[in-house]
Write a protein that holds these residues in place. Sequence first.
Motif, mmCIF file in Angstrom:
data_model
loop_
_atom_site.group_PDB
_atom_site.id
_atom_site.type_symbol
_atom_site.label_atom_id
_atom_site.label_comp_id
_atom_site.label_asym_id
_atom_site.label_seq_id
_atom_site.Cartn_x
_atom_site.Cartn_y
_atom_site.Cartn_z
ATOM 1 N N LYS A 40 0.829 -1.202 0.000
ATOM 2 C CA LYS A 40 0.000 0.000 0.000
ATOM 3 C C LYS A 40 0.872 1.264 0.000
ATOM 4 C CE LYS A 40 -4.042 -1.937 2.262
ATOM 5 N NZ LYS A 40 -4.890 -1.935 3.468
ATOM 6 N N GLU A 41 1.924 1.234 0.782
ATOM 7 C CA GLU A 41 2.835 2.390 0.799
ATOM 8 C C GLU A 41 3.493 2.594 -0.557
ATOM 9 O OE1 GLU A 41 5.546 3.249 4.015
ATOM 10 O OE2 GLU A 41 4.462 1.822 5.288
ATOM 11 N N GLN A 42 3.865 1.496 -1.211
ATOM 12 C CA GLN A 42 4.488 1.591 -2.533
ATOM 13 C C GLN A 42 3.506 2.160 -3.550
ATOM 14 O OE1 GLN A 42 7.665 0.984 -3.406
ATOM 15 N NE2 GLN A 42 7.234 1.560 -5.514
ATOM 16 N N GLU A 43 2.237 1.766 -3.462
ATOM 17 C CA GLU A 43 1.224 2.296 -4.373
ATOM 18 C C GLU A 43 1.018 3.799 -4.160
ATOM 19 O OE1 GLU A 43 -2.227 -0.103 -3.679
ATOM 20 O OE2 GLU A 43 -1.412 -1.827 -4.753
ATOM 21 N N GLU A 44 1.033 4.247 -2.905
ATOM 22 C CA GLU A 44 0.890 5.673 -2.620
ATOM 23 C C GLU A 44 2.070 6.455 -3.186
ATOM 24 O OE1 GLU A 44 0.313 6.307 1.541
ATOM 25 O OE2 GLU A 44 -1.522 5.107 1.597
ATOM 26 N N LEU A 45 3.261 5.925 -3.008
ATOM 27 C CA LEU A 45 4.445 6.599 -3.540
ATOM 28 C C LEU A 45 4.452 6.598 -5.070
ATOM 29 C CD1 LEU A 45 7.330 5.554 -1.135
ATOM 30 C CD2 LEU A 45 6.214 7.752 -1.330
ATOM 31 N N ASP A 46 3.924 5.546 -5.666
ATOM 32 C CA ASP A 46 3.826 5.520 -7.133
ATOM 33 C C ASP A 46 2.854 6.593 -7.638
ATOM 34 O OD1 ASP A 46 5.650 3.483 -7.359
ATOM 35 O OD2 ASP A 46 4.141 1.885 -7.490
ATOM 36 N N LYS A 47 1.750 6.804 -6.916
ATOM 37 C CA LYS A 47 0.797 7.843 -7.289
ATOM 38 C C LYS A 47 1.438 9.229 -7.208
ATOM 39 C CE LYS A 47 -3.399 5.395 -5.910
ATOM 40 N NZ LYS A 47 -4.529 5.377 -4.963
ATOM 41 N N VAL A 48 2.179 9.454 -6.136
ATOM 42 C CA VAL A 48 2.868 10.738 -5.977
ATOM 43 C C VAL A 48 3.899 10.922 -7.085
ATOM 44 C CG1 VAL A 48 4.428 12.061 -4.488
ATOM 45 C CG2 VAL A 48 2.469 10.877 -3.498
ATOM 46 N N SER A 49 4.615 9.866 -7.394
ATOM 47 C CA SER A 49 5.614 9.925 -8.459
ATOM 48 C C SER A 49 4.969 10.236 -9.808
ATOM 49 C CB SER A 49 6.367 8.603 -8.524
ATOM 50 O OG SER A 49 7.308 8.608 -9.552
ATOM 51 N N ASP A 50 3.826 9.635 -10.079
ATOM 52 C CA ASP A 50 3.108 9.909 -11.327
ATOM 53 C C ASP A 50 2.663 11.375 -11.399
ATOM 54 O OD1 ASP A 50 3.453 7.309 -12.139
ATOM 55 O OD2 ASP A 50 1.462 6.646 -11.467
ATOM 56 N N LEU A 57 4.109 13.917 -9.913
ATOM 57 C CA LEU A 57 5.309 14.730 -10.136
ATOM 58 C C LEU A 57 5.770 14.667 -11.588
ATOM 59 C CD1 LEU A 57 7.359 13.991 -6.909
ATOM 60 C CD2 LEU A 57 6.168 16.092 -7.509
ATOM 61 N N LYS A 58 5.680 13.501 -12.198
ATOM 62 C CA LYS A 58 6.055 13.365 -13.607
ATOM 63 C C LYS A 58 5.114 14.171 -14.497
ATOM 64 C CE LYS A 58 8.193 8.829 -13.234
ATOM 65 N NZ LYS A 58 8.044 7.396 -13.507
ATOM 66 N N GLU A 59 3.837 14.254 -14.101
ATOM 67 C CA GLU A 59 2.861 14.999 -14.881
ATOM 68 C C GLU A 59 3.100 16.504 -14.797
ATOM 69 O OE1 GLU A 59 -1.955 15.695 -14.811
ATOM 70 O OE2 GLU A 59 -1.136 13.845 -13.977
ATOM 71 N N ILE A 60 3.521 16.995 -13.652
ATOM 72 C CA ILE A 60 3.703 18.429 -13.428
ATOM 73 C C ILE A 60 5.077 18.913 -13.885
ATOM 74 C CG2 ILE A 60 3.939 20.123 -11.577
ATOM 75 C CD1 ILE A 60 1.694 18.754 -10.160
ATOM 76 N N LYS A 61 6.042 18.040 -13.980
ATOM 77 C CA LYS A 61 7.427 18.412 -14.270
ATOM 78 C C LYS A 61 7.591 19.315 -15.496
ATOM 79 C CE LYS A 61 11.973 16.382 -14.933
ATOM 80 N NZ LYS A 61 12.740 15.146 -15.010
ATOM 81 N N PRO A 62 6.961 19.042 -16.642
ATOM 82 C CA PRO A 62 7.155 19.932 -17.800
ATOM 83 C C PRO A 62 6.689 21.368 -17.542
ATOM 84 C CG PRO A 62 6.097 17.898 -18.492
ATOM 85 C CD PRO A 62 6.159 17.875 -17.007
ATOM 86 N N TYR A 63 5.603 21.548 -16.812
ATOM 87 C CA TYR A 63 5.098 22.885 -16.526
ATOM 88 C C TYR A 63 6.048 23.627 -15.604
ATOM 89 C CZ TYR A 63 0.849 20.910 -18.441
ATOM 90 O OH TYR A 63 -0.054 20.311 -19.248
ATOM 91 N N TYR A 64 6.602 22.929 -14.631
ATOM 92 C CA TYR A 64 7.521 23.550 -13.679
ATOM 93 C C TYR A 64 8.823 23.957 -14.368
ATOM 94 C CZ TYR A 64 10.416 24.227 -9.570
ATOM 95 O OH TYR A 64 11.258 24.754 -8.641
ATOM 96 N N ILE A 65 9.320 23.117 -15.253
ATOM 97 C CA ILE A 65 10.571 23.420 -15.942
ATOM 98 C C ILE A 65 10.393 24.627 -16.862
ATOM 99 C CG2 ILE A 65 12.171 22.549 -17.685
ATOM 100 C CD1 ILE A 65 11.961 19.829 -16.359
ATOM 101 N N THR A 66 9.287 24.713 -17.583
ATOM 102 C CA THR A 66 9.073 25.870 -18.456
ATOM 103 C C THR A 66 8.914 27.139 -17.633
ATOM 104 O OG1 THR A 66 6.696 25.411 -18.536
ATOM 105 C CG2 THR A 66 8.045 24.542 -20.332
ATOM 106 N N LYS A 67 8.305 27.044 -16.472
ATOM 107 C CA LYS A 67 8.159 28.206 -15.604
ATOM 108 C C LYS A 67 9.528 28.666 -15.124
ATOM 109 C CE LYS A 67 5.871 29.847 -11.450
ATOM 110 N NZ LYS A 67 5.064 29.510 -10.288
#
Length: 113
Positions: free
Chosen positions: A31-41, A43-53
């Motif tokens: 369950k902890e691994q699944e929660e961390l995978d969700k958080v990781s996903d 972060l991967k989704e937001i990363k392009p917006y943060y880098i362009t900013k």
Amino acid sequence: MKKCTKYEALFTFGNEETLKQHLETCEDCKKEQEELDKVSDLLKEIKPYYITKRKNTAKLKAACAIFAIFLSGATLGIINFNSDISDTIKYGNALSAEDLGLPVDAYGLIMVE
């Protein structure tokens, strides 16, 4: 039943194979691994917006620095080449009370009657 607390130690200090073997047998750690995978996903989704900013912010800072250098260079150039301005800015060439026609004493202070 006691909750498993091995996940953090295996994730931080263990190797990947040991962690996978433990995740197959332990439900709490899975369950902890699944929660961390969700958080990781996320972060991967937001990363392009943060880098362009960040890139836009860096460009803005560079533009401001170039403008400040240009403005200070132009100001100092005008002061150095225009003797009328540089003479009035120098220390001691400002108008005094005596130059303005006011009554002054021997010390240069305004006399009050």
